[in-house]
Write a protein that holds these residues in place. Structure first.
Motif, PDB file in Angstrom:
ATOM      1  N   ALA A   1      58.836  67.823  20.621  1.00  0.00           N
ATOM      2  CA  ALA A   1      59.557  67.365  21.815  1.00  0.00           C
ATOM      3  C   ALA A   1      60.706  68.316  22.146  1.00  0.00           C
ATOM      4  O   ALA A   1      60.969  68.623  23.317  1.00  0.00           O
ATOM      5  CB  ALA A   1      60.082  65.949  21.602  1.00  0.00           C
ATOM      6  N   GLY A   2      61.393  68.801  21.114  1.00  0.00           N
ATOM      7  CA  GLY A   2      62.465  69.770  21.324  1.00  0.00           C
ATOM      8  C   GLY A   2      61.942  71.086  21.868  1.00  0.00           C
ATOM      9  O   GLY A   2      62.543  71.693  22.765  1.00  0.00           O
ATOM     10  N   ALA A   3      60.792  71.515  21.340  1.00  0.00           N
ATOM     11  CA  ALA A   3      60.188  72.756  21.817  1.00  0.00           C
ATOM     12  C   ALA A   3      59.789  72.636  23.282  1.00  0.00           C
ATOM     13  O   ALA A   3      59.937  73.588  24.052  1.00  0.00           O
ATOM     14  CB  ALA A   3      58.965  73.104  20.971  1.00  0.00           C
ATOM     15  N   LYS A   4      59.291  71.477  23.663  1.00  0.00           N
ATOM     16  CA  LYS A   4      58.883  71.269  25.055  1.00  0.00           C
ATOM     17  C   LYS A   4      60.079  71.453  25.996  1.00  0.00           C
ATOM     18  O   LYS A   4      59.963  72.060  27.058  1.00  0.00           O
ATOM     19  CB  LYS A   4      58.277  69.880  25.236  1.00  0.00           C
ATOM     20  N   VAL A   5      61.237  70.926  25.586  1.00  0.00           N
ATOM     21  CA  VAL A   5      62.453  71.094  26.384  1.00  0.00           C
ATOM     22  C   VAL A   5      62.803  72.580  26.502  1.00  0.00           C
ATOM     23  O   VAL A   5      63.115  73.082  27.583  1.00  0.00           O
ATOM     24  CB  VAL A   5      63.633  70.319  25.756  1.00  0.00           C
TER      25      VAL A   5
END
Length: 249
Positions: A197-201
């Motif tokens: 989820a952090g990578a997606k941001v």
């Protein structure tokens, strides 16, 4: 075609009714191991110059392809920023909000860091010295360093902010497939849902990032015109030349 986040700024209409010339200003992600379709697309856009805005480590591990009759110019925009964070570093942050804060910090550096300002000075000198042919400017993902370069260029070409935001946010559509592939690979390597989820941001752009950039320019320099003139050393004659080179008559 495997040249990610590739598009041209041609066709955008300026406030005075002129349009940005086609096949002149191009933006993308990294120019690495391009397939035949990507090379053909660049040739179709009459590419004559590449401006690489990445850092030394990025270039050493994934150098730009050499393309016949195209000059290459390296400008390390983040050379004086020591905490710009690799993707794996970002994925190890505690939560999405931490990644978001880090991304805001990147934009703060892109506007306020002296090394970044010097880099964008050099970028505009390259644009001003290119009388014909397409200029491709890029970084790794073609979204942050490249995004601010595009924003400042379109501002000086007197393109309305609504169009500038549309071009900036088009990255999320353009990078959808590459981002999905990256996240799928990361998941296969065992990264957690929180990390993904952090990578997606980190792989996307947000309107708030560009809002923040404009706020910083307004607060510290009194607007884009002052910023480009006083900090990036693009004077009124340079702006006239830029518009002459890149806007239709």
């Amino acid at each position: 075609m495997n040249l990610a986040n590739f598009r041209e700024l041609g066709g955008y209409q300026s406030s005075n009714g002129k349009k940005v010339k086609n096949k002149r200003l191009l933006r993308s992600g990294e120019v690495y191991q391009l397939n035949e379709a990507s090379v053909e697309a660049l040739n179709d856009h009459e590419l004559t110059k590449i401006i690489d805005l990445r850092g030394e480590k990025e270039i050493s591990s994934r150098p730009d392809d050499k393309i016949n009759d195209v000059s290459y110019h390296w400008i390390d925009i983040m050379k004086e920023v020591h905490d710009n964070g690799s993707m794996e570093d970002l994925m190890d942050m505690a939560d999405i909000k931490a990644v978001d804060r880090h991304m805001m910090g990147i934009y703060e550096n892109l506007i306020l860091n002296e090394g970044a300002q010097e880099g964008y000075q050099k970028y505009f000198k390259e644009l001003l010295s290119t009388e014909t042919g397409g200029v491709l400017f890029h970084c790794f993902a073609g979204k942050d360093r490249t995004g601010i370069a595009a924003v400042l260029t379109l501002e000086l070409l007197d393109v309305p902010k609504m169009t500038i935001y549309e071009d900036y946010l088009a990255t999320n559509r353009q990078r959808k497939k590459p981002n999905e592939l990256f996240l799928a690979e990361a998941a296969s390597r065992g990264f957690s849902d929180v990390q993904l989820a952090g990578a997606k941001v980190a792989l996307e752009v947000k309107k708030e990032y560009l809002d923040y950039s404009y706020d910083l320019i307004n607060q510290h320099f009194g607007g884009v015109q002052n910023y480009t003139k006083e900090v990036l050393k693009v004077n009124s004659q340079d702006v006239q030349l830029l518009q002459h080179l890149y806007l239709e008559k």
